[in-house]
Design a protein around this motif. Structure first.
Motif, PDB file in Angstrom:
ATOM      1  N   PRO A 319       0.834  -1.210   0.000  1.00  0.00           N
ATOM      2  CA  PRO A 319       0.000   0.000   0.000  1.00  0.00           C
ATOM      3  C   PRO A 319       0.868   1.260   0.000  1.00  0.00           C
ATOM      4  O   PRO A 319       2.054   1.218   0.337  1.00  0.00           O
ATOM      5  N   SER A 320       0.272   2.362  -0.348  1.00  0.00           N
ATOM      6  CA  SER A 320       0.993   3.639  -0.333  1.00  0.00           C
ATOM      7  C   SER A 320       0.419   4.530   0.771  1.00  0.00           C
ATOM      8  O   SER A 320       0.840   4.474   1.912  1.00  0.00           O
ATOM      9  N   TRP A 321      -0.597   5.335   0.436  1.00  0.00           N
ATOM     10  CA  TRP A 321      -1.243   6.190   1.437  1.00  0.00           C
ATOM     11  C   TRP A 321      -2.281   5.357   2.189  1.00  0.00           C
ATOM     12  O   TRP A 321      -3.385   5.138   1.713  1.00  0.00           O
ATOM     13  N   GLU A 322      -1.935   4.879   3.368  1.00  0.00           N
ATOM     14  CA  GLU A 322      -2.849   4.016   4.114  1.00  0.00           C
ATOM     15  C   GLU A 322      -3.089   4.490   5.543  1.00  0.00           C
ATOM     16  O   GLU A 322      -4.126   4.194   6.132  1.00  0.00           O
ATOM     17  N   LYS A 323      -2.153   5.218   6.131  1.00  0.00           N
ATOM     18  CA  LYS A 323      -2.236   5.601   7.542  1.00  0.00           C
ATOM     19  C   LYS A 323      -2.818   7.000   7.722  1.00  0.00           C
ATOM     20  O   LYS A 323      -3.752   7.201   8.501  1.00  0.00           O
ATOM     21  N   LYS A 325      -4.633   8.805   5.875  1.00  0.00           N
ATOM     22  CA  LYS A 325      -5.999   9.017   5.410  1.00  0.00           C
ATOM     23  C   LYS A 325      -7.031   8.738   6.501  1.00  0.00           C
ATOM     24  O   LYS A 325      -8.203   9.093   6.351  1.00  0.00           O
ATOM     25  N   THR A 354       3.317   8.699  -4.408  1.00  0.00           N
ATOM     26  CA  THR A 354       2.664   7.415  -4.137  1.00  0.00           C
ATOM     27  C   THR A 354       3.604   6.252  -4.443  1.00  0.00           C
ATOM     28  O   THR A 354       3.738   5.310  -3.646  1.00  0.00           O
ATOM     29  N   GLN A 358       5.447   3.358  -1.985  1.00  0.00           N
ATOM     30  CA  GLN A 358       5.429   1.912  -2.223  1.00  0.00           C
ATOM     31  C   GLN A 358       6.841   1.334  -2.209  1.00  0.00           C
ATOM     32  O   GLN A 358       7.086   0.276  -1.624  1.00  0.00           O
ATOM     33  N   GLU A 408       2.856  10.447   6.678  1.00  0.00           N
ATOM     34  CA  GLU A 408       2.500   9.063   6.350  1.00  0.00           C
ATOM     35  C   GLU A 408       3.613   8.109   6.774  1.00  0.00           C
ATOM     36  O   GLU A 408       3.360   7.045   7.347  1.00  0.00           O
ATOM     37  N   THR A 412       3.770   4.841   9.733  1.00  0.00           N
ATOM     38  CA  THR A 412       3.956   3.505   9.171  1.00  0.00           C
ATOM     39  C   THR A 412       5.041   2.748   9.931  1.00  0.00           C
ATOM     40  O   THR A 412       6.187   3.196   9.982  1.00  0.00           O
TER      41      THR A 412
END
Length: 531
Positions: A319-323, A325, A354, A358, A408, A412
């Motif tokens: 995933p890229s932008w996951e936290k 958001k 992005t 990754q 982000e 992570t």
């Protein structure tokens, strides 16, 4: 003066880089192991040269009055008053302290009580400016990114030319070509043995390539644009190119000179034949040809290992932008505008952020160099009549994107050590070509620049250096404390070499021992955490 073997080498060759150091018997870089050291580098090049002094302000009260226009611009604010400058941590700001180290601070264009406000008048500007939210990511008290950030101020690039300035920011030495390896390549090479499972040590996502300048082939940058660009270059998914040729056999690893190396290489029949053919060409022509063939030989071996790793599948599952958001204030599909809606664009148009996420989260890379801009690929390479006004507004937007990237990463967990974050294990280095003449002087090229260091190993919430406020026009940098390669502490004006050396030093590499940069250099004292 007694000349050391390394000093003689430097004088004789000028551009002395690590590949030559190893060949002539000098130490080869190897990053020190420490839980406090970063193990990855994210370099973000903001394209075109920046008005750093409009976002961060190391100026005194008198300096602001002298160099910065009074507030104007309404929805497109330009200039600021001393009353608008605050420490990002909200502690009292001292604009009369002349010292070379200050807390991170700048003119506040956002509304602290409502950071999303884009319509209220800012009373600190005398109601001459409308609130702008961009840049708040660096000061948001929920995340305290400023605590992880150091700003290096006023370094002399020794050039005001774009290409030369970019090279100076990458390797420390201005010029039309690289006279020493880029910091990206040095770090990728130094960490290669510690992290052999990272198949792409040095990645370039646009812009000037971070040259390896004589280092081993693995330190050369792989040029990628997006995850889609991996498929035709670093995978065997296409039948048109790979049908019947995918079978790989582990063969003994052999150096270019035919000597045995530990381990194996996962080679196809074509790979094995090509590597044998290259070895047979050794010694037929010149040493220069042999060096080129050796680079090609090592590249084949590296590509074989990379393709065996099936990084395309790894990336597709990362995933890229996951936290970030999860915070409604930071949607993934955000956009920014100049004015109310004079010109707008999405955050995704500012660079391959992005894809960079990754790559870093997948643990496939050591160094990522990212070309970035403001929205809609708006670079800072412009000299329009309203240049300072557009530059300063676009800079806040561009740095908002950089800040969100860092947030982000800070949310992570590290794949290698869950007690740390991706930002803890990554040093983020933000740079540009050079500075710009201060707003009262227009928006021309200016050799005094800054650099932002965030994350791994950095002692944050500080600005080191300032500007010579006794100068007229656009000032150069003031002296800071530096540790020279001899170990001696000195106080002098910083240069591009010092920024490059500090970035490398953050990884545990010792200036003057593991690497050196033509022209001499020091490391900023107090930026890198000890240990």
């Amino acid at each position: 003066m007694k000349l050391s073997r390394r000093k003689l080498f430097e004088l004789a060759f000028g551009a002395a880089h690590l590949g030559l150091m190893a060949r002539f018997g000098f130490p080869v870089a190897s990053a020190q192991t420490s839980v406090k050291r970063p193990t990855k580098l994210l370099s973000i090049w903001l394209d075109g040269g920046l008005h750093w002094e409009t976002f961060f302000s190391p100026l005194t009260r008198a300096g602001i009055d002298k160099f910065i226009p009074t507030p104007r611009g309404g929805n497109i604010p330009l200039g600021y008053l001393p009353a608008q400058v605050e420490n990002f941590d909200r502690t009292p700001v001292d604009l009369d302290a002349p010292g070379p180290v200050r807390k991170l601070r700048g003119p506040i264009f956002w509304n602290w009580a409502n950071p999303a406000d884009t319509s209220g008048a800012n009373p600190a500007s005398g109601n001459q400016q409308i609130y702008r939210p961009w840049g708040y990511a660096w000061a948001n008290p929920n995340y305290r990114l400023f605590d992880k950030t150091a700003l290096l101020v006023g370094a002399d690039q020794n050039t005001a030319a774009h290409a030369s300035g970019i090279i100076a920011s990458m390797c420390g030495v201005a010029g039309s070509n690289f006279r020493s390896p880029s910091v990206q390549a040095i770090i990728a090479n130094a960490l290669a043995k510690r992290f052999p499972d990272r198949p792409i040590p040095n990645v370039s996502l646009g812009g000037t390539l971070p040259s390896a300048a004589g280092l081993p082939a693995l330190a050369n940058p792989a040029v990628l644009a997006s995850s889609d660009s991996v498929e035709p270059t670093l995978s065997d998914k296409r039948d048109s190119a790979w049908k019947g040729l995918r079978t790989r056999t582990d063969v003994a690893d052999v150096a270019f000179d035919g000597s045995a190396l530990p381990g194996t290489v996962p080679a196809t029949a074509v790979d094995a034949a090509l590597m044998q053919a290259l070895r047979e060409e050794r010694g037929i022509s010149s040493t220069g040809t042999d060096a080129l063939l050796e680079q090609l030989y090592d590249t084949y071996k590296g590509a074989s290992r990379t393709i065996r790793r099936d990084i395309l599948t790894v990336l597709s599952n990362t995933p890229s932008w996951e936290k970030l958001k999860a915070d409604p204030a930071y949607p993934v599909d955000w956009s920014a505008c100049i004015g109310y809606a004079d010109s707008c664009g999405p955050g995704s148009s500012m660079g391959s952020y992005t894809f960079a996420l990754q790559l870093l989260k997948s643990d496939l890379v050591t160094s990522v160099n990212l070309r970035a801009s403001s929205f809609n690929n708006t670079t800072f390479d412009t000299h329009s009549s309203n240049g300072p006004q557009m530059h300063t507004n676009h800079l806040r937007i561009a740095l908002e994107m950089v800040g969100r990237m860092c947030l982000e990463m800070s949310l992570t967990p590290s794949k290698a050590d869950p007690s740390r974050t991706l930002l803890d294990e990554t040093l983020v280095y933000v740079y540009s070509d050079f500075g710009r003449t201060f707003p009262k002087q227009g928006s021309d090229h200016h050799p005094a620049t800054c650099a932002i260091l965030v994350g791994g190993g950095i002692q944050g919430n500080q600005m080191l250096g300032g500007y010579n406020e006794s100068m007229n026009g656009s000032p150069m940098g003031t002296p800071v404390t530096l540790v020279e390669e001899s170990g001696q502490k000195v106080t002098r004006a910083p240069r591009s070499q010092d920024i490059a050396a500090t970035v490398i030093h953050a990884f545990g590499l010792e200036a003057g021992k593991d690497f050196f940069i033509p022209g001499g250099y020091g490391v900023y004292d107090g930026v890198v955490r000890p240990g």
